[in-house]
Design a protein around this motif. Structure first.
Motif, PDB file in Angstrom:
ATOM      1  N   LEU A 313       0.511  -1.482  -0.018  1.00  0.00           N
ATOM      2  CA  LEU A 313       0.014  -0.113   0.251  1.00  0.00           C
ATOM      3  C   LEU A 313       0.824   1.642  -0.414  1.00  0.00           C
ATOM      4  CD1 LEU A 313      -2.847  -0.913   3.253  1.00  0.00           C
ATOM      5  CD2 LEU A 313      -3.210  -1.066  -0.276  1.00  0.00           C
ATOM      6  N   PHE A 314       0.502   2.613  -0.402  1.00  0.00           N
ATOM      7  CA  PHE A 314       1.798   3.343  -0.239  1.00  0.00           C
ATOM      8  C   PHE A 314       0.954   4.531   0.994  1.00  0.00           C
ATOM      9  CE2 PHE A 314      -0.642   4.700  -5.278  1.00  0.00           C
ATOM     10  CZ  PHE A 314       0.531   4.555  -5.905  1.00  0.00           C
ATOM     11  N   PRO A 315       1.984   4.696   1.170  1.00  0.00           N
ATOM     12  CA  PRO A 315       2.439   5.247   2.580  1.00  0.00           C
ATOM     13  C   PRO A 315       0.437   6.783   3.404  1.00  0.00           C
ATOM     14  CG  PRO A 315       4.412   6.292   1.466  1.00  0.00           C
ATOM     15  CD  PRO A 315       3.157   5.019   0.579  1.00  0.00           C
ATOM     16  N   LEU A 316       0.310   6.916   4.228  1.00  0.00           N
ATOM     17  CA  LEU A 316      -0.774   7.956   4.799  1.00  0.00           C
ATOM     18  C   LEU A 316       0.095   8.980   4.301  1.00  0.00           C
ATOM     19  CD1 LEU A 316      -1.706   6.149   7.909  1.00  0.00           C
ATOM     20  CD2 LEU A 316      -3.628   6.672   5.544  1.00  0.00           C
ATOM     21  N   PRO A 317      -0.383   9.956   3.657  1.00  0.00           N
ATOM     22  CA  PRO A 317      -0.077  11.294   4.291  1.00  0.00           C
ATOM     23  C   PRO A 317       0.095  11.450   4.907  1.00  0.00           C
ATOM     24  CG  PRO A 317      -2.497  11.578   3.642  1.00  0.00           C
ATOM     25  CD  PRO A 317      -2.115   9.836   3.175  1.00  0.00           C
ATOM     26  N   GLN A 318       1.080  12.641   5.487  1.00  0.00           N
ATOM     27  CA  GLN A 318       0.686  13.862   6.491  1.00  0.00           C
ATOM     28  C   GLN A 318      -0.433  13.679   6.795  1.00  0.00           C
ATOM     29  OE1 GLN A 318       2.989  17.270   5.221  1.00  0.00           O
ATOM     30  NE2 GLN A 318       4.452  16.354   4.792  1.00  0.00           N
ATOM     31  N   GLU A 319      -0.451  13.886   8.889  1.00  0.00           N
ATOM     32  CA  GLU A 319      -1.277  13.514   9.521  1.00  0.00           C
ATOM     33  C   GLU A 319      -2.299  15.174   9.253  1.00  0.00           C
ATOM     34  OE1 GLU A 319      -3.541  13.262  12.425  1.00  0.00           O
ATOM     35  OE2 GLU A 319      -2.510  12.157  11.745  1.00  0.00           O
ATOM     36  N   LYS A 320      -1.210  16.331   8.553  1.00  0.00           N
ATOM     37  CA  LYS A 320      -2.172  17.447   8.918  1.00  0.00           C
ATOM     38  C   LYS A 320      -2.796  17.027   7.559  1.00  0.00           C
ATOM     39  CE  LYS A 320      -1.455  22.237   7.717  1.00  0.00           C
ATOM     40  NZ  LYS A 320      -0.479  23.670   7.875  1.00  0.00           N
ATOM     41  N   ILE A 321      -3.109  16.425   6.884  1.00  0.00           N
ATOM     42  CA  ILE A 321      -3.725  15.902   5.712  1.00  0.00           C
ATOM     43  C   ILE A 321      -4.689  15.490   5.879  1.00  0.00           C
ATOM     44  CG2 ILE A 321      -3.461  15.480   3.552  1.00  0.00           C
ATOM     45  CD1 ILE A 321      -1.382  16.113   2.739  1.00  0.00           C
ATOM     46  N   CYS A 322      -4.179  14.013   6.759  1.00  0.00           N
ATOM     47  CA  CYS A 322      -5.562  13.210   7.366  1.00  0.00           C
ATOM     48  C   CYS A 322      -6.271  14.162   8.160  1.00  0.00           C
ATOM     49  CB  CYS A 322      -4.699  12.334   8.104  1.00  0.00           C
ATOM     50  SG  CYS A 322      -3.513  11.153   6.774  1.00  0.00           S
ATOM     51  N   SER A 323      -5.944  14.771   9.291  1.00  0.00           N
ATOM     52  CA  SER A 323      -6.939  14.982  10.253  1.00  0.00           C
ATOM     53  C   SER A 323      -7.992  16.205   9.445  1.00  0.00           C
ATOM     54  CB  SER A 323      -5.967  16.487  11.298  1.00  0.00           C
ATOM     55  OG  SER A 323      -5.473  15.388  11.564  1.00  0.00           O
ATOM     56  N   SER A 324      -7.290  16.990   8.094  1.00  0.00           N
ATOM     57  CA  SER A 324      -8.273  17.957   7.256  1.00  0.00           C
ATOM     58  C   SER A 324      -9.301  17.513   6.621  1.00  0.00           C
ATOM     59  CB  SER A 324      -7.240  18.671   6.315  1.00  0.00           C
ATOM     60  OG  SER A 324      -7.241  17.904   5.301  1.00  0.00           O
ATOM     61  N   TYR A 325      -9.386  16.071   6.720  1.00  0.00           N
ATOM     62  CA  TYR A 325     -10.652  14.886   5.760  1.00  0.00           C
ATOM     63  C   TYR A 325     -11.362  14.633   7.237  1.00  0.00           C
ATOM     64  CZ  TYR A 325      -8.271  16.230   1.452  1.00  0.00           C
ATOM     65  OH  TYR A 325      -8.500  16.748   0.630  1.00  0.00           O
ATOM     66  N   LYS A 326     -10.907  14.414   7.864  1.00  0.00           N
ATOM     67  CA  LYS A 326     -12.063  14.292   9.253  1.00  0.00           C
ATOM     68  C   LYS A 326     -12.691  14.594   9.615  1.00  0.00           C
ATOM     69  CE  LYS A 326      -8.524  10.617  10.422  1.00  0.00           C
ATOM     70  NZ  LYS A 326      -7.160  10.467  11.612  1.00  0.00           N
ATOM     71  N   LEU A 327     -13.933  14.453   9.888  1.00  0.00           N
ATOM     72  CA  LEU A 327     -14.643  15.689  10.731  1.00  0.00           C
ATOM     73  C   LEU A 327     -14.612  15.856  11.184  1.00  0.00           C
ATOM     74  CD1 LEU A 327     -17.990  12.996  10.412  1.00  0.00           C
ATOM     75  CD2 LEU A 327     -17.567  14.895   9.274  1.00  0.00           C
ATOM     76  N   SER A 328     -14.765  17.266  11.792  1.00  0.00           N
ATOM     77  CA  SER A 328     -14.412  18.156  12.677  1.00  0.00           C
ATOM     78  C   SER A 328     -14.951  18.004  14.067  1.00  0.00           C
ATOM     79  CB  SER A 328     -14.630  20.146  12.540  1.00  0.00           C
ATOM     80  OG  SER A 328     -16.183  20.210  12.273  1.00  0.00           O
ATOM     81  N   SER A 329     -13.578  18.150  15.246  1.00  0.00           N
ATOM     82  CA  SER A 329     -13.685  17.051  16.283  1.00  0.00           C
ATOM     83  C   SER A 329     -13.896  18.335  17.855  1.00  0.00           C
ATOM     84  CB  SER A 329     -13.509  15.580  16.494  1.00  0.00           C
ATOM     85  OG  SER A 329     -11.997  16.213  16.371  1.00  0.00           O
ATOM     86  N   ILE A 330     -14.422  17.424  18.692  1.00  0.00           N
ATOM     87  CA  ILE A 330     -14.144  18.600  20.359  1.00  0.00           C
ATOM     88  C   ILE A 330     -14.160  17.391  20.756  1.00  0.00           C
ATOM     89  CG2 ILE A 330     -14.349  20.543  21.368  1.00  0.00           C
ATOM     90  CD1 ILE A 330     -16.503  21.324  18.830  1.00  0.00           C
ATOM     91  N   LYS A 331     -13.159  17.581  21.904  1.00  0.00           N
ATOM     92  CA  LYS A 331     -13.257  16.374  22.748  1.00  0.00           C
ATOM     93  C   LYS A 331     -13.350  17.343  24.210  1.00  0.00           C
ATOM     94  CE  LYS A 331      -9.072  13.393  21.600  1.00  0.00           C
ATOM     95  NZ  LYS A 331      -8.269  12.117  21.741  1.00  0.00           N
ATOM     96  N   VAL A 332     -14.494  17.089  24.923  1.00  0.00           N
ATOM     97  CA  VAL A 332     -14.916  16.840  25.846  1.00  0.00           C
ATOM     98  C   VAL A 332     -15.013  16.589  27.122  1.00  0.00           C
ATOM     99  CG1 VAL A 332     -16.226  18.723  24.906  1.00  0.00           C
ATOM    100  CG2 VAL A 332     -16.956  16.095  25.446  1.00  0.00           C
ATOM    101  N   ASN A 333     -15.005  16.937  28.694  1.00  0.00           N
ATOM    102  CA  ASN A 333     -15.227  16.014  29.525  1.00  0.00           C
ATOM    103  C   ASN A 333     -16.415  15.404  30.034  1.00  0.00           C
ATOM    104  OD1 ASN A 333     -12.124  15.936  30.526  1.00  0.00           O
ATOM    105  ND2 ASN A 333     -12.599  18.541  30.318  1.00  0.00           N
ATOM    106  N   VAL A 334     -17.324  14.743  30.408  1.00  0.00           N
ATOM    107  CA  VAL A 334     -17.976  13.884  31.167  1.00  0.00           C
ATOM    108  C   VAL A 334     -17.910  14.204  32.366  1.00  0.00           C
ATOM    109  CG1 VAL A 334     -18.719  11.903  30.854  1.00  0.00           C
ATOM    110  CG2 VAL A 334     -18.497  12.469  29.069  1.00  0.00           C
ATOM    111  N   ASN A 335     -18.643  14.667  33.100  1.00  0.00           N
ATOM    112  CA  ASN A 335     -19.030  14.981  34.366  1.00  0.00           C
ATOM    113  C   ASN A 335     -20.035  14.189  35.325  1.00  0.00           C
ATOM    114  OD1 ASN A 335     -21.873  15.023  34.294  1.00  0.00           O
ATOM    115  ND2 ASN A 335     -21.897  17.511  34.870  1.00  0.00           N
ATOM    116  N   THR A 336     -20.037  13.665  36.614  1.00  0.00           N
ATOM    117  CA  THR A 336     -20.087  13.012  37.348  1.00  0.00           C
ATOM    118  C   THR A 336     -21.556  12.891  37.091  1.00  0.00           C
ATOM    119  OG1 THR A 336     -20.930  14.674  38.913  1.00  0.00           O
ATOM    120  CG2 THR A 336     -18.296  13.863  39.230  1.00  0.00           C
ATOM    121  N   ASN A 337     -22.635  13.327  36.027  1.00  0.00           N
ATOM    122  CA  ASN A 337     -23.652  12.856  35.625  1.00  0.00           C
ATOM    123  C   ASN A 337     -23.715  12.628  34.578  1.00  0.00           C
ATOM    124  OD1 ASN A 337     -25.721  14.045  38.349  1.00  0.00           O
ATOM    125  ND2 ASN A 337     -24.263  16.298  37.294  1.00  0.00           N
ATOM    126  N   ALA A 338     -22.800  11.717  33.654  1.00  0.00           N
ATOM    127  CA  ALA A 338     -22.754  11.795  32.860  1.00  0.00           C
ATOM    128  C   ALA A 338     -23.617  12.214  31.282  1.00  0.00           C
ATOM    129  CB  ALA A 338     -23.864   9.978  33.240  1.00  0.00           C
TER     130      ALA A 338
END
Length: 430
Positions: A313-338
């Motif tokens: 297989l061809f190698p994957l492109p640079q991480e910057k390119i890969c990330s640009s095509y993935k759906l925009s995402s946000i990481k968030v914390n889950v509190n004690t009430n889920a």
């Protein structure tokens, strides 16, 4: 009336002894000397007597099949009352292996189903489309398609429409299957970006159908068609060639079409799972099983052949390119009430994720919530609700709080209604 009686008979084998018995009884003669006959035939005296009295055909008891223990389970699963669906005998066979510990060969199971008319009638023969069998070199090609609009129901009767993205490496038949709630172009490139990351490389070409998300103009026998510029840019950045199949010829991508019936196995869990997280886990299990079973075309399990194909297989492109095509995402914390926060509004997740980080992706006014790259739940973005709990998440939380109390389910429903009323009152004030 004249009757011709036979008075002479040749005894050449034990099979002639029933004739001797008939002659003896007809002429009211004494019983023959079994010992003398045994010596002449070179067999045991008891054998002679057994054949003489007609006990040569011993009635055998029917041997019980190990599958008989599963008769009632099969009957229930295939009944009209069951919400679970089994499109093929193989689906039922693997479900019983996976969930009920069935241990037998597939041939014996198929024979068991076919000899029980009430089970055999459940499965209707499927017609086979004719196509020319072709093989491709390692790393050259992959095929992509959607298994679209699968209507799935959870245990609490909640229904969702899911789509399963499918990428199959043409040489090894290694498969990547993931659940999406949309088939938009954003979801297409997100799936492919994640699938290429999963297989650890990019094939030289990708066979696709003529879906409008990828093709502005379909390919025909007289035209090459027109690839959507956005999808073509994605292909250029990843370094693969787009190969649309000719319109009306789905057999062109038979390697991705044929395994689609395996994806239907998720319907064997229709009505028995609690949430989309469990659904994703079952699909992952079905995928792993499909990749480890021997492929009829190659005679080798896909996972073994894939280890060799990955090197081509061809190698994957640079991480910057890969990330640009993935759906925009946000990481968030889950509190004690889920609950997690998005734009000052709270949304629920399973209680097992309390204290952990989840990833949310915004797709068409919906929040898709992931944990460890698995789709956990989906919430509609609510502008007027302060807190959004799903019924299952809310019940999970209350079970954590009132472990030793009965009637938690009824209380959860009542409490959720009160919470919704509070949300309505709060929205009216604000």
């Amino acid at each position: 009336m004249k009757i011709k009686l036979i008075t002479d008979i040749d005894i050449n084998s034990v099979k002639d002894l029933p004739k001797l018995k008939t002659l003896v009884e007809a002429n009211n003669l004494d019983k023959p000397n079994f010992s003398e006959i045994a010596r002449n035939l070179g067999v045991d005296r008891r054998t002679v007597k057994k054949y003489y009295i007609g006990a040569d055909k011993k009635e055998r008891k029917k041997k019980k099949s190990v599958i008989d223990d599963y008769y009632e389970i099969i009957k229930e699963l295939l009944s009209d009352e069951s919400s679970q669906m089994f499109y093929y005998k193989d689906h039922l066979f693997r479900y019983l292996q996976r969930e009920h510990g069935l241990k037998c060969t597939r041939n014996n199971f198929n024979y068991y189903i076919l000899k029980h008319e009430e089970f055999a009638n459940y499965f209707k023969p499927k017609g086979n489309s004719n196509s020319i069998k072709t093989e491709t070199e390692l790393g050259k090609q992959a095929q992509f398609d959607w298994k679209e609009k699968i209507k799935f129901r959870f245990r609490n009767s909640e229904e969702i429409i899911i789509n399963v993205g499918s990428l199959v490496l043409s040489a090894s038949r290694q498969k990547v299957w993931l659940i999406y709630l949309s088939t938009s172009l954003d979801c297409v490139v997100d799936f492919l970006a994640n699938a290429f990351e999963t297989i650890g490389g990019v094939p030289k070409e990708l066979v696709i159908d003529n879906a409008t998300t990828m093709m502005l103009k379909a390919r025909t026998e007289l035209s090459d068609g027109t690839v959507n510029p956005k999808f073509q840019q994605f292909a250029d950045d990843y370094g693969f060639k787009v190969v649309p199949c000719i319109k009306g010829r789905p057999q062109t991508k038979a390697k991705v079409e044929n395994p689609m019936k395996i994806i239907d196995e998720i319907m064997t869990y229709n009505g028995v799972l609690d949430n989309i997280e469990q659904l994703h886990e079952k699909l992952e299990q079905i995928t792993n099983e499909a990749n480890t079973r021997i492929c009829q075309s190659t005679g080798i399990p896909p996972i073994l052949m894939y280890k060799k194909e990955r090197e081509h297989l061809f190698p994957l492109p640079q991480e910057k390119i890969c990330s640009s095509y993935k759906l925009s995402s946000i990481k968030v914390n889950v509190n004690t009430n889920a609950l997690f926060s998005y734009k000052k509004k709270m949304y629920s997740v399973p209680s097992t994720l309390i204290g952990k980080k989840v990833t949310i992706k915004i797709i068409e006014n919906n929040l898709h919530v992931y944990y460890n790259k698995k789709l956990i739940t989906v919430h509609e973005i609510m502008e007027n609700k302060k807190i959004t709990y799903t019924e299952q998440h809310h019940l999970d939380m209350l079970k954590q709080t009132f472990r030793k109390h009965d009637g938690v389910e009824e209380y959860a429903i009542q409490h959720l209604r009160e919470l919704e009323k509070f949300n309505e009152q709060l929205s009216n004030i604000t």
